[in-house]
Scaffold this motif. Structure first.
Motif, short mmCIF file in Angstrom:
data_model
loop_
_atom_site.label_atom_id
_atom_site.label_comp_id
_atom_site.label_asym_id
_atom_site.label_seq_id
_atom_site.Cartn_x
_atom_site.Cartn_y
_atom_site.Cartn_z
N LEU A 33 0.84 -1.20 0.00
CA LEU A 33 0.00 0.00 0.00
C LEU A 33 0.88 1.25 0.00
O LEU A 33 0.67 2.18 -0.79
CB LEU A 33 -0.92 -0.01 1.22
N HIS A 94 -5.39 -0.99 -2.16
CA HIS A 94 -5.99 0.20 -2.76
C HIS A 94 -5.41 0.30 -4.16
O HIS A 94 -4.22 0.03 -4.36
CB HIS A 94 -5.61 1.43 -1.93
N GLU A 102 -6.76 11.25 0.35
CA GLU A 102 -7.32 9.90 0.44
C GLU A 102 -6.23 8.86 0.70
O GLU A 102 -6.44 7.92 1.47
CB GLU A 102 -8.08 9.56 -0.85
N LYS A 105 -5.23 9.19 4.37
CA LYS A 105 -6.25 8.60 5.25
C LYS A 105 -6.19 7.07 5.19
O LYS A 105 -6.25 6.40 6.23
CB LYS A 105 -7.64 9.11 4.85
N ALA A 106 -6.07 6.50 4.00
CA ALA A 106 -5.99 5.05 3.87
C ALA A 106 -4.75 4.51 4.59
O ALA A 106 -4.81 3.48 5.27
CB ALA A 106 -5.97 4.65 2.40
#
Length: 156
Positions: A33, A94, A102, A105-106
């Motif tokens: 990620l 993701h 975004e 936040k992820a």
């Protein structure tokens, strides 16, 4: 009473190894990620976020090895397939098509998830007197909480 890996009961090892394999899986997914976001971040925050995501995936890559080697020290099998890790992980992939906020936040959620998983793994190890695993989990949990803080600071 503190136990060495060889002195732990079979039931203790099973519980600890299960918690460690969960930690490895989530760390592996969080590694990818962070690398995905490192590759795909754009915008005004590109420079510092590109660097932060790189710092994370480099840290996480080493952590995967440390956690897996602890599993091996407990004379157990370390999960080594991507499919197995993805199936087990509470941290989710993701596609990288996201704004910088975004992504932050992820990644924050991933770090908080990892910290919580490691707190749980450390508690299981402590319950069985495995202070070496507990110590590893505490150190890793602190690292993930620090990364979560860095990410929250970007969103303030």
């Amino acid at each position: 009473m503190t136990q060495t890996a060889t002195a732990l009961s079979t039931d203790a090892k099973t519980a600890i190894v299960e918690a460690l394999n969960q930690s490895v899986a989530e760390t592996a997914v969080a590694t990818m990620l962070a690398q995905n976001f490192h590759w795909n971040v754009t915008g005004m925050g590109f420079g510092p976020l590109h660097d932060l995501f790189q710092k994370m995936y480099e840290d996480h890559f080493i952590a995967q090895d440390d956690l897996a080697e602890r599993i091996k020290a407990l004379d157990a099998h370390a999960e080594g397939t991507l499919a197995g890790m993805l199936a087990r992980s509470k941290v989710k992939e993701h596609d990288g098509h996201a704004t910088d906020k975004e992504m932050i936040k992820a990644m924050q959620i991933a770090q908080e998830t990892l910290a919580a998983t490691l707190v749980g793994a450390g508690a299981i190890a402590a319950d069985h007197g495995d202070t070496l695993t507990e110590d590893l989990c505490i150190a890793r949990g602190q690292t993930h909480e620090k990364f979560a803080w860095f990410l929250r600071a970007h969103l303030s």
